[in-house]
Design an enzyme around this catalytic site. Structure first.
Site, PDB file in Angstrom:
ATOM      1  CG  ASP A  31      -2.110  -0.873   1.100  1.00 46.97           C
ATOM      2  OD1 ASP A  31      -2.460  -1.235  -0.026  1.00 46.97           O
ATOM      3  OD2 ASP A  31      -2.714  -1.191   2.142  1.00 46.97           O
ATOM      4  CE  LYS A  53      -7.575   0.699  -4.737  1.00 49.44           C
ATOM      5  NZ  LYS A  53      -6.918  -0.299  -3.892  1.00 49.44           N
ATOM      6  CG  MET A 168      -8.500   6.595   6.136  1.00 49.18           C
ATOM      7  SD  MET A 168      -8.991   5.276   5.004  1.00 49.18           S
ATOM      8  CE  MET A 168      -9.797   4.127   6.140  1.00 49.18           C
TER       9      MET A 168
END
Length: 233
Positions: A31, A53, A168
């Site tokens: 990641d 991402k 997040m």
């Protein structure tokens, strides 16, 4: 085929099992949030294909990640899907496991230290406390397409004896805090926003829900801890 957690960024937080896999894998699919210090542990000559991402703008689709995992395993390679934190917490592991099962690929999951635990350890604060918090809620403000939502939701009043950890959380912390206050969490509840946890660039902004300041919170990735158990000097 292995799905392993790389922890929050500091190589010292890697499990011995993950270190061994880094040393022996033929193909590593990391990641974006896997730190350079951890990637440096991978031997020269190992194939590395970054599959991260960021901010909802993928360089590679989830379906393409599935193809890389499945094709690598079918080619007889030892494939390591390396995820930040713990692979089973907000890491799309469910989708990847479903793809592997559908393709008949055997796999092993290697847990990692999730960022919330590393942050609490670094701040020397408990996440639960017999007198203040008997519940720990892990949530995210990031959702799949079509399910965009600023603040994590729950039914009924927010438990007063809970610690809430938001992964997040986005960048509008003031609006998020106002929504949480409106949901029933007291404005004077302690909170701490930690940017780039466990790295040399870590930034800590300790406040209350009523006083958290967008400008004082460091750059992404950020994790937000909220609750009466949070004790930051």
């Amino acid at each position: 085929m292995y799905l392993a957690g790389a922890g929050p960024g500091d190589p010292d937080y890697l499990t011995l099992r993950t270190v061994r896999l880094l040393e022996t894998a033929d193909l590593v699919l990391p990641d974006d949030l896997v730190s350079e210090e951890i990637l440096a542990l991978i031997p020269a000559g190992t194939e590395i294909i970054p599959v991260g991402k960021r901010c909802g703008q993928p360089r590679i689709t989830q379906a393409e990640i599935h193809v890389l995992m499945i094709d690598g395993a079918r080619a007889g390679k030892s494939v390591l899907r390396l995820k930040s934190g713990d692979p089973l917490i907000f890491g799309r592991a469910g989708e990847e496991l479903q793809a592997l099962r559908g393709a008949g690929i055997p796999f092993e999951i290697v847990p990692g230290i999730t960022t919330a635990f590393a942050v609490a350890a670094g701040l020397k604060t408990p996440l639960t406390d017999r007198s203040a918090a008997s519940k720990l809620i892990l949530a995210t403000a990031h959702h799949a397409a079509g399910k965009v939502q600023l603040t994590p939701k729950w039914s009924g009043a927010f438990p007063p004896d809970a610690t809430l950890v938001i992964y997040m959380p986005g960048r509008n912390f003031r609006a998020l805090a106002d929504d949480l206050i409106e949901s029933g969490i007291a404005a004077d509840t302690p909170c701490v926003a930690v940017s780039k946890a466990s790295t040399a660039a870590e930034q800590v902004h300790a406040a209350t829900l009523g006083s958290i300041d967008d400008a004082a919170v460091g750059p992404a990735p950020v994790i937000l801890l909220i609750g009466q158990a949070i004790q930051v000097d």
